[in-house]
Scaffold this active site. Sequence first.
Site, PDB file in Angstrom:
ATOM      1  N   ASP A 246      -5.829  -7.204  -0.408  1.00  0.00           N
ATOM      2  CA  ASP A 246      -6.913  -6.452  -1.072  1.00  0.00           C
ATOM      3  C   ASP A 246      -8.269  -6.946  -0.577  1.00  0.00           C
ATOM      4  O   ASP A 246      -9.173  -6.151  -0.290  1.00  0.00           O
ATOM      5  CB  ASP A 246      -6.792  -6.540  -2.602  1.00  0.00           C
ATOM      6  CG  ASP A 246      -6.555  -7.941  -3.129  1.00  0.00           C
ATOM      7  OD1 ASP A 246      -6.250  -8.851  -2.335  1.00  0.00           O
ATOM      8  OD2 ASP A 246      -6.701  -8.143  -4.356  1.00  0.00           O
TER       9      ASP A 246
ATOM     10  N   ASP B  58      -5.029   2.110   9.551  1.00  0.00           N
ATOM     11  CA  ASP B  58      -5.743   3.371   9.324  1.00  0.00           C
ATOM     12  C   ASP B  58      -7.187   3.082   8.935  1.00  0.00           C
ATOM     13  O   ASP B  58      -8.124   3.739   9.397  1.00  0.00           O
ATOM     14  CB  ASP B  58      -5.084   4.182   8.196  1.00  0.00           C
ATOM     15  CG  ASP B  58      -4.189   5.295   8.723  1.00  0.00           C
ATOM     16  OD1 ASP B  58      -3.526   5.066   9.762  1.00  0.00           O
ATOM     17  OD2 ASP B  58      -4.151   6.375   8.100  1.00  0.00           O
TER      18      ASP B  58
ATOM     19  N   ASP C 125       0.293  -0.851   8.139  1.00  0.00           N
ATOM     20  CA  ASP C 125       0.156   0.607   8.162  1.00  0.00           C
ATOM     21  C   ASP C 125      -1.183   1.003   7.546  1.00  0.00           C
ATOM     22  O   ASP C 125      -1.960   1.774   8.117  1.00  0.00           O
ATOM     23  CB  ASP C 125       1.319   1.235   7.384  1.00  0.00           C
ATOM     24  CG  ASP C 125       1.223   2.746   7.308  1.00  0.00           C
ATOM     25  OD1 ASP C 125       0.910   3.363   8.345  1.00  0.00           O
ATOM     26  OD2 ASP C 125       1.450   3.303   6.218  1.00  0.00           O
TER      27      ASP C 125
ATOM     28  N   LYS D 154       0.098 -11.078   0.452  1.00  0.00           N
ATOM     29  CA  LYS D 154      -0.145 -10.881  -0.981  1.00  0.00           C
ATOM     30  C   LYS D 154       0.628 -11.992  -1.690  1.00  0.00           C
ATOM     31  O   LYS D 154       1.434 -11.755  -2.598  1.00  0.00           O
ATOM     32  CB  LYS D 154       0.300  -9.465  -1.405  1.00  0.00           C
ATOM     33  CG  LYS D 154      -0.108  -9.059  -2.807  1.00  0.00           C
ATOM     34  CD  LYS D 154      -1.602  -8.853  -2.998  1.00  0.00           C
ATOM     35  CE  LYS D 154      -1.940  -8.621  -4.448  1.00  0.00           C
ATOM     36  NZ  LYS D 154      -3.401  -8.578  -4.720  1.00  0.00           N
TER      37      LYS D 154
ATOM     38  N   TYR E 206       9.697  -1.153   4.410  1.00  0.00           N
ATOM     39  CA  TYR E 206      10.096   0.036   5.174  1.00  0.00           C
ATOM     40  C   TYR E 206      11.595   0.059   5.450  1.00  0.00           C
ATOM     41  O   TYR E 206      12.183   1.128   5.577  1.00  0.00           O
ATOM     42  CB  TYR E 206       9.374   0.065   6.521  1.00  0.00           C
ATOM     43  CG  TYR E 206       8.059   0.791   6.545  1.00  0.00           C
ATOM     44  CD1 TYR E 206       7.002   0.395   5.728  1.00  0.00           C
ATOM     45  CD2 TYR E 206       7.862   1.858   7.412  1.00  0.00           C
ATOM     46  CE1 TYR E 206       5.791   1.052   5.777  1.00  0.00           C
ATOM     47  CE2 TYR E 206       6.638   2.509   7.462  1.00  0.00           C
ATOM     48  CZ  TYR E 206       5.609   2.110   6.648  1.00  0.00           C
ATOM     49  OH  TYR E 206       4.412   2.760   6.705  1.00  0.00           O
TER      50      TYR E 206
END
Length: 355
Positions: A222, A250, A246, A190, A135
Amino acid sequence: MKIAVLPGDGIGTEIVAEAVKVLNVLGLPLEMETALVGGAAYEAHGHPLPDSTLKLAKEADAVLFGAVGDWKYDKLDRPLRPEQAILGLRKNLGLFANFRPAICYEQLVGASSLKPELIAGLDILIIRELTGDIYFGQPRGRRIAADGHFPGAEEAFDTMRYSKPEIERIAHVAFQAARKRSKRVTSVDKANVLETFQFWKDVVTEVHAQYPDVELQHMYVDNAAMQLVKAPKAFDVIVTGNMFGDILSDEASMLTGSIGMLPSASLNSKGQGLYEPSHGSAPDIAGKGIANPLATILSAAMMLRFSLNQEASAVRIEAAVQKVLAQGLRTGDIYSEGTTRVSTREMGDAVVKVL
Ligand code: IPM
Ligand code: MG
């Protein structure tokens, strides 16, 4: 206690109005000042985060934020888009620790798309690092053309980056939060592909040595996305970087039935915080009076707890929200047969009445 109230765009103004109403009946010495932010500020001042708004936020003990963004601004250059306001506030105020609890309210078990037994009693806490990662990485941009909206560009890039102190401080926040809960942390990375997240994993492991009483598990993002819908209750505290946080927050929000129920807190090292619902500005339903104000009302409760040291009032608000749900009142997003559909304002009024 000074609160900067920044309603923003879309449903932001409607939901923040309800939270302000709730704050006003608590009998606390709160000084609230409202300012424009996001698309609304761009329209009035030509910038999504005007200096006056940033100054107000910096000088306040806490910021109550609605939401920013509207598709109509998609064509603006990135620095002028409404989203830059929230990113700018996070960066300028140093709000690196983002708490996004996902709690399934007993009365809303049926509102989730998952089977009730998977989510009944769910209470997980996502701790998202909020001022680093891809970001805020430099360099970023597009190569070749730099005119207007980069019509001639053939390549674009963003840089994923974390420094050791950035990872250390969010790891400390996560382990300390876990100590107040069930003492389990899942660090999501990751590391199998990205150097940044191998580093993340190494640093989190190093910090963990100071918390032998807390259990640490590492998980690839994942797999975490899959486990969240397979067996969400297996998690307690999840700590992760800005972008994975982020996305996963959600996803986690929908486990609880509605993103319209979830508050969030973004804190800096001084205890100053910005409090906002986990959802966005929802321009498709803006102005219709149907948005769920409970996430914002619950964010106000978090604000009282974390930045204003008013635990008793925070608990009162949370209990009042439980009570209106028990009364069967529902905005459209959490409505199910046999309950009473109410508007944004009616939901806020109901919480005020209980208080
Ligand atoms: C969020 C939002 C923001 C983010 C946007 C509006 C910039 O999606 O708070 O989760 O990506 O952080
Ligand atoms: Mg998001």
